[in-house]
Design a protein around this motif. Structure first.
Motif, short mmCIF file in Angstrom:
data_model
loop_
_atom_site.label_atom_id
_atom_site.label_comp_id
_atom_site.label_asym_id
_atom_site.label_seq_id
_atom_site.Cartn_x
_atom_site.Cartn_y
_atom_site.Cartn_z
N VAL A 244 0.82 -1.22 0.00
CA VAL A 244 0.00 0.00 0.00
C VAL A 244 0.85 1.27 0.00
O VAL A 244 0.32 2.37 -0.05
N GLY A 245 2.17 1.12 0.08
CA GLY A 245 3.04 2.30 0.02
C GLY A 245 3.49 2.81 1.37
O GLY A 245 3.71 4.02 1.53
N LYS A 246 3.66 1.91 2.33
CA LYS A 246 4.07 2.35 3.68
C LYS A 246 5.44 3.02 3.66
O LYS A 246 5.67 3.99 4.38
N SER A 247 6.35 2.52 2.84
CA SER A 247 7.68 3.13 2.77
C SER A 247 7.62 4.55 2.19
O SER A 247 8.39 5.42 2.58
N THR A 248 6.68 4.77 1.27
CA THR A 248 6.51 6.11 0.69
C THR A 248 6.00 7.09 1.74
O THR A 248 6.46 8.24 1.82
N PHE A 249 5.06 6.64 2.56
CA PHE A 249 4.55 7.50 3.64
C PHE A 249 5.63 7.74 4.69
O PHE A 249 5.71 8.83 5.26
N ALA A 250 6.46 6.73 4.95
CA ALA A 250 7.57 6.91 5.89
C ALA A 250 8.53 7.97 5.38
O ALA A 250 9.02 8.82 6.14
N ARG A 251 8.82 7.92 4.09
CA ARG A 251 9.69 8.93 3.48
C ARG A 251 9.06 10.32 3.58
O ARG A 251 9.76 11.32 3.82
N ALA A 252 7.73 10.39 3.44
CA ALA A 252 7.04 11.68 3.57
C ALA A 252 7.20 12.25 4.98
O ALA A 252 7.36 13.46 5.16
N VAL A 253 7.14 11.37 5.98
CA VAL A 253 7.35 11.80 7.37
C VAL A 253 8.74 12.44 7.51
O VAL A 253 8.90 13.52 8.09
N HIS A 254 9.74 11.76 6.97
CA HIS A 254 11.12 12.26 7.06
C HIS A 254 11.28 13.58 6.30
O HIS A 254 11.89 14.53 6.81
N ILE B 79 17.34 6.07 6.94
CA ILE B 79 17.83 4.69 6.85
C ILE B 79 16.64 3.73 6.91
O ILE B 79 15.91 3.69 7.91
N GLU B 80 16.46 2.97 5.83
CA GLU B 80 15.35 2.02 5.75
C GLU B 80 15.88 0.60 5.98
O GLU B 80 16.83 0.17 5.33
N VAL B 81 15.25 -0.11 6.90
CA VAL B 81 15.64 -1.48 7.24
C VAL B 81 14.42 -2.38 7.08
O VAL B 81 13.40 -2.17 7.74
N ASN B 82 14.51 -3.36 6.18
CA ASN B 82 13.44 -4.34 6.04
C ASN B 82 13.77 -5.53 6.94
O ASN B 82 14.67 -6.32 6.65
N CYS B 83 13.05 -5.64 8.04
CA CYS B 83 13.36 -6.67 9.06
C CYS B 83 13.14 -8.09 8.55
O CYS B 83 13.64 -9.04 9.15
N LEU C 41 11.96 1.16 10.27
CA LEU C 41 11.97 -0.29 10.41
C LEU C 41 10.72 -0.86 9.76
O LEU C 41 9.62 -0.84 10.33
N ASP C 42 10.88 -1.34 8.53
CA ASP C 42 9.76 -1.92 7.79
C ASP C 42 9.60 -3.39 8.20
O ASP C 42 10.57 -4.07 8.53
N ALA D 266 8.08 2.98 12.18
CA ALA D 266 7.98 1.53 11.98
C ALA D 266 6.76 1.22 11.12
O ALA D 266 5.83 2.03 11.02
N ALA D 267 6.77 0.06 10.50
CA ALA D 267 5.64 -0.35 9.66
C ALA D 267 5.49 -1.86 9.71
O ALA D 267 6.46 -2.59 9.89
N THR D 268 4.26 -2.31 9.55
CA THR D 268 3.99 -3.74 9.51
C THR D 268 2.66 -4.00 8.82
O THR D 268 1.75 -3.16 8.84
#
Length: 364
Positions: A79-89, A100-104, A146-147, A186-188
Motif C-alpha cells: 500500500v506504500g508504507k515506505s513512501t509514507f515513511a519517506r514523507a514523514v522524514h 535509513i530504511e531497514v526491512n526486518c 523499520l519496515d 515503523a511499519a507492519t
C-alpha cells in the motif's frame, strides 16, 4: 551675538516608523505561511491523494512530522508504507539528515544483531578488520525506518526496546555505549496485538511503537486514487523507457473496479508490463490479463469514471466536451429503447437525439 535653534515635530516620523515595523511583521508572517505551504506542496509531490482517506493520512503526517514522536504505519503489503515513511522524514526537521530504511524480513536472524548494532574489529570470525557501523548508528540525527517490524526476532525486540528507551547503543564486542539521536518510524502488515497475545511480540515494545498509529487502507478501499495512480505510473514508465503509450478511458474504468490484492505494487508492475509488451499505442481492456478482467466488480453506472479520466488526460475543452457527449449518448443508446426515452433520459429534445445519433453513429 545670536542663538540659532532648529526644531522638528517627530510625531509623524514615529508614526511612519511604527507603521513600517507593522508592515515588516506582516510580510514576515506571509513569508512564513508561503514557505510552509510551498514546503508542504513539495514534500507531497510524490504522494497521490484524491480520496478522503489518503488526504486525512497526509494531514496527520503533516501535523506530526515536525515532532519526534514514534509513528507506526499499519496496512497490507504493497500500500506504500515506505513512501509514507519517506514523507514523514521529508517534512520533519531532520529532512537534511539520513533516512535509513531497514526491512526486518530480509535480514537473516543470525546476522541481524551485527547489521543493526554494528561490531568492533575482531568481534567474530569473518568480521571486517576495521569493524562496522550498524544501521541504527547510520541513522544518527536522522530517521530510522523499520519496515516489517513484525518479523523482528524476539531476542532483537528486547535489545531494540532498550535502545529506544535509553537512546544508547553498544556495538558487538564493544565496551563503550554511544548516544544515538534518531526518529523512529515503523511499519507492519501484521496484527501486532494478536502477535502479543500469541507471545510473538513484546507488549512493552508494542506500546513503545504504538504512539501514533496510522492505518493505510488497501487500494480498493480508496478507488478515487486509482485513476491518478495509473496516470502517474503511466507517465513515469513512459519516461523511463522512452515510450508514448496511452490508456483508453474504458481501461481506466476496468482497472478502477479491480480488487487489487497486491495494492499499489501490483498496479505499478502491471502498468510497466503493459507498456513494454503491448505494441499498440493505446491500451484497451482486451490487453489486460484475464486474471484482472475476470475479477472486475461491475458497477451499475460507472460512466462518470471514464468522463473523469477524460478530463484528467485532455486539456482541449472542445475535444473533451465532444468525447464526454459521445460517451453519454452511447450509454443512453444502450440503456433506452426509443429516441424519445433517450431524450427524456438526457434532458434534450428528440430531434437533438436523432442529430447526435447520426453524428456519433460510428461509435455506437
Amino acid at each position: 551675538v545670536r542663538v540659532i535653534s532648529y526644531g522638528q515635530d517627530q510625531t509623524e516620523i514615529l508614526q511612519l516608523q511604527d507603521q513600517f515595523e507593522q508592515l515588516q511583521r506582516k510580510v514576515k508572517g506571509y513569508q512564513t505561511e508561503v514557505e510552509d505551504l510551498r514546503e508542504k506542496e513539495l514534500d507531497n509531490h510524490y504522494l497521490i491523494a484524491r480520496s478522503n482517506e489518503t488526504k486525512h493520512i497526509l494531514k496527520t503526517i503533516h501535523n506530526v512530522s515536525k515532532t519526534d514522536a514514534t509513528i507506526l504505519l499499519l496496512g497490507p503489503s504493497g500500500v506504500g508504507k515506505s513512501t509514507f515513511a519517506r514523507a514523514v522524514h521529508d517534512q520533519s526537521n531532520r529532512k537534511k539528515e539520513p533516512f535509513i530504511e531497514v526491512n526486518c524480513s530480509t535480514i537473516p536472524e543470525s546476522l541481524f544483531e551485527s547489521e543493526i548494532f554494528g561490531y568492533e574489529p575482531g568481534s567474530f570470525t569473518g568480521a571486517n578488520k576495521q569493524g562496522r557501523q550498524g544501521l541504527i548508528e547510520q541513522a544518527d540525527s536522522g530517521t530510522l525506518f523499520l519496515d516489517e517490524i513484525g518479523e523482528l526476532p524476539l531476542a532483537m525486540q528486547a535489545k531494540l526496546l532498550k535502545v529506544l528507551q535509553e537512546k544508547k547503543i553498544k556495538r558487538i564486542g564493544g565496551k563503550k555505549e554511544n548516544h544515538i539521536n534518531f526518529r523512529l518510524v515503523a511499519a507492519t502488515n501484521q496484527d501486532l496485538k494478536e502477535m502479543v497475545s500469541q507471545g510473538k511480540f513484546r507488549l512493552d515494545l508494542f506500546y513503545r511503537l504504538n504512539v501514533i498509529p496510522i492505518q493505510i487502507p488497501a487500494l480498493h478501499e480508496r478507488k478515487e486514487d486509482i485513476p491518478l495512480l495509473i496516470q502517474h505510473y503511466l507517465e513515469k514508465t513512459n519516461d523511463k523507457y522512452q515510450k508514448y503509450k496511452k490508456i483508453h478511458p474504458s481501461t481506466y474504468e476496468v482497472l478502477t473496479h479491480y480488487h487489487w490484492p497486491g495494492n499499489i505494487r501490483e498496479l505499478e508492475n502491471l502498468i510497466e508490463r503493459l507498456i513494454l509488451t503491448i505494441e499498440e499505442p493505446i491500451i484497451f481492456p482486451e490487453h489486460l490479463p484475464q486474471s484482472i478482467t475476470g475479477q472486475v466488480e461491475q458497477p451499475e453506472d460507472s460512466t462518470f469514471l471514464a468522463i473523469e479520466q477524460e478530463c484528467v488526460e485532455n486539456f482541449d475543452l472542445k475535444k473533451t466536451l465532444e468525447n464526454v457527449e459521445r460517451q453519454l449518448i452511447a450509454k443512453a443508446w444502450k440503456k433506452c429503447k426509443t429516441t424519445y426515452e433517450m431524450a427524456e433520459h438526457l434532458g434534450i429534445s428528440q430531434p437533438t437525439v436523432i442529430y447526435k445519433l447520426k453524428k456519433y453513429k460510428q461509435y455506437l
